[in-house]
Design a protein around this motif. Structure first.
Motif: not given
Length: 110
Positions: A11-14, A16, A72-73, A75
Motif C-alpha cells: 500500500e503506497i500510502a503506508e 513514507n 502516489e499517482d 505508484r
C-alpha cells in the motif's frame, strides 16, 4: 516492524520518506573492477553495485536503501541505494518503516 511482501503490492500510502526498503536485483555480469551490473525490476537503466564475494550471473541480491520520494499517482518510489533509483512500488521486496515520534502541535502560552 518489518514487513514482507507476500506476493501482493504494498500500500503506497503506508510508505513514507525515510523508510528503508529492499529491492531484489539480478546479477547480469561481473565487471573487472569488483562490481556487478544488475537488473532492477521496472528500472530501465544500467546499474552497478559492489559485487559480493562468490556472486555470479543469475544470482538474486537485495539492494537496500532509504525512500527519498514517493509518487502516489504513478505508484513509484525513489530509493537512495548508492545512487537514486526510481521503481514501481511492486518491485519492493521488503520494507521497514522508520519509527516516528508523534508530536502534538499546539500553542503554549508565554
Amino acid at each position: 516492524m518489518q514487513r514482507q511482501n507476500q506476493g501482493m503490492a504494498w500500500e503506497i500510502a503506508e510508505i513514507n520518506v525515510g523508510d528503508e526498503v529492499s529491492i531484489t536485483v539480478t546479477v547480469l555480469k561481473l565487471l573487472d573492477d569488483g562490481r556487478a551490473t544488475v537488473s532492477i525490476p521496472s528500472y530501465g537503466f544500467p546499474y552497478s553495485i559492489p559485487a559480493p564475494k562468490k556472486a555470479k550471473p543469475g544470482d538474486e541480491l537485495q539492494l537496500t536503501g532509504e525512500v527519498t520520494r514517493i509518487d502516489e499517482d504513478d505508484r513509484k518510489v525513489t530509493v537512495k541505494a548508492g545512487g537514486l533509483v526510481t521503481v514501481d512500488v511492486d518491485a519492493i521486496s521488503d520494507w521497514t518503516p522508520v519509527p516516528r515520534k508523534k508530536t502534538v502541535l499546539r500553542d503554549e502560552p508565554d
